[in-house]
Design a protein around this motif. Sequence first.
Motif, short mmCIF file in Angstrom:
data_model
loop_
_atom_site.label_atom_id
_atom_site.label_comp_id
_atom_site.label_asym_id
_atom_site.label_seq_id
_atom_site.Cartn_x
_atom_site.Cartn_y
_atom_site.Cartn_z
N SER A 74 -1.08 1.62 -7.12
CA SER A 74 0.11 1.10 -6.44
C SER A 74 0.62 2.05 -5.35
O SER A 74 0.42 3.26 -5.40
CB SER A 74 1.22 0.83 -7.44
N ARG A 75 1.28 1.46 -4.38
CA ARG A 75 1.88 2.27 -3.32
C ARG A 75 3.10 3.03 -3.81
O ARG A 75 3.56 3.95 -3.13
CB ARG A 75 2.27 1.37 -2.14
N GLU A 76 3.63 2.64 -4.96
CA GLU A 76 4.73 3.42 -5.52
C GLU A 76 4.23 4.83 -5.85
O GLU A 76 4.93 5.81 -5.66
CB GLU A 76 5.25 2.79 -6.82
N PHE A 77 3.01 4.89 -6.35
CA PHE A 77 2.44 6.19 -6.75
C PHE A 77 1.90 6.94 -5.54
O PHE A 77 2.17 8.13 -5.36
CB PHE A 77 1.33 5.95 -7.79
N LEU A 259 -2.39 -7.32 -0.44
CA LEU A 259 -3.00 -6.10 -0.99
C LEU A 259 -2.57 -4.87 -0.21
O LEU A 259 -2.27 -3.83 -0.79
CB LEU A 259 -4.53 -6.22 -0.97
N LYS A 260 -2.54 -5.00 1.13
CA LYS A 260 -2.16 -3.83 1.94
C LYS A 260 -0.74 -3.38 1.63
O LYS A 260 -0.41 -2.21 1.78
CB LYS A 260 -2.32 -4.13 3.44
N GLU A 261 0.10 -4.33 1.21
CA GLU A 261 1.47 -3.95 0.84
C GLU A 261 1.50 -3.28 -0.54
O GLU A 261 2.20 -2.31 -0.76
CB GLU A 261 2.35 -5.19 0.81
N LYS A 262 0.71 -3.80 -1.47
CA LYS A 262 0.85 -3.37 -2.85
C LYS A 262 0.04 -2.13 -3.20
O LYS A 262 0.35 -1.42 -4.13
CB LYS A 262 0.44 -4.51 -3.80
N THR A 263 -1.06 -1.92 -2.46
CA THR A 263 -1.94 -0.81 -2.83
C THR A 263 -2.27 0.07 -1.63
O THR A 263 -2.27 -0.40 -0.49
CB THR A 263 -3.24 -1.32 -3.49
N HIS A 264 -2.58 1.31 -1.94
CA HIS A 264 -3.01 2.26 -0.90
C HIS A 264 -4.52 2.21 -0.69
O HIS A 264 -5.05 2.84 0.21
CB HIS A 264 -2.61 3.69 -1.32
N LEU A 265 -5.23 1.44 -1.53
CA LEU A 265 -6.69 1.42 -1.46
C LEU A 265 -7.18 0.65 -0.23
O LEU A 265 -6.53 -0.31 0.19
CB LEU A 265 -7.27 0.76 -2.72
N ALA A 291 -5.64 -9.94 10.16
CA ALA A 291 -4.69 -9.90 9.03
C ALA A 291 -4.51 -8.50 8.45
O ALA A 291 -3.66 -8.30 7.59
CB ALA A 291 -5.14 -10.86 7.94
N GLY A 292 -5.33 -7.55 8.89
CA GLY A 292 -5.12 -6.17 8.45
C GLY A 292 -6.20 -5.58 7.57
O GLY A 292 -6.02 -4.49 7.01
#
Length: 349
Positions: A74-77, A259-265, A291-292
């Motif tokens: 997650s992008r929180e981490f 996905l780009k919002e939720k994860t850094h992967l 789309a990114g």
Amino acid sequence: MMIIMNTDANQKQVDQVMVKVKSLGFEPHVVYGEERTIIGVVGNNPYMTTRDQYARMPGVDRIMPISRPYKLSSREFIPEDSSFPLDGVDIGGPGIVIIAGPCAVEDRVLISEIAHAVKEAGAHALRGGCFKPRTSPYSFQGHGEKALKWMAEAREETGLPIVTEAMNEEQIKLVASYADVIQIGARNMQNYSLLHAAGASQHPVLLKRGMSSTVEELLMAAEYILSHDNRRVILCERGIRTFEKSTRNTTDINAIPVLKEKTHLPVVLDPSHATGNWNYVTAVARAGIAAGADGLIVEVHTEPENALSDGFQSLKPERFATMVRQIRTIAQAIDRDIAVSSHAAPEMK
Ligand code: PEP
Ligand code: MN
């Protein structure tokens, strides 16, 4: 949860926290950020049961829960994009990475020919299945280790890193010994022992979304790999099953910005399996980059009409070259570009 260290915390203090985490029965995952170190603690509900244990340890600033069910992805981490090199080319960075090749590795001469053709057209990596998951047990199942050897030869000749699928736990070691990236196919996205083995291999993994899986399930699958501290994971949208019959699958373009919002992967799109028809591949590839997406994995074959699998959705090299040119223009329109490999020969002046 995350244990966020002070900006001036030293390694000894980080180590002490890690020891404490382990002594409480959890797994620490340390991220050395530019400003500060963060220790991710995963396991069953660590925040509720152990958060108070760290508050007064030297070097600890604060403790925060990670609200999403997926933690390490997650992008929180990890708020910034994760990127890593694939033999000289960064995936997940500003440059778009293009992986191309046949559905299946069919013979030595053909894979070499296709490898040269996709390289010439601008691909950064070569794909090709050696072990093929087929809907019918009577369809071509792949040439196995022999094909891995042909792939390795094609890499020798072209310098392109190779991406190929492992279908079960037992194949992970073998595939990792030849490939630069282990592909986990859509049908195996929730094969948890395979995900654990791929994580433990510490090898880069391209994880395809299951054809009936949600974005959250894809991220939970990635979590299995990341839980082994294997952070080199690429997520792949490859189309999902819907009621629509005019294409093999329906490209979930939405999944890319989600996905780009939720994860850094890093996130790539496979427009070949997403559409099942070469005629639509370029259009959908363009949409994915707009789309990114950080890259594409595309099926290319020099003789698609004779391909042993997925010929109908494979681009010929000339069409693939056109696709790459158009992708470059789209990438530039959104302030990106096609990735440059550090192995690439300097341009002639
Ligand atoms: C493939 O990449 O050839 C493949 C079998 O893809 P998927 O797992 O997405 O169906
Ligand atoms: Mn295929």
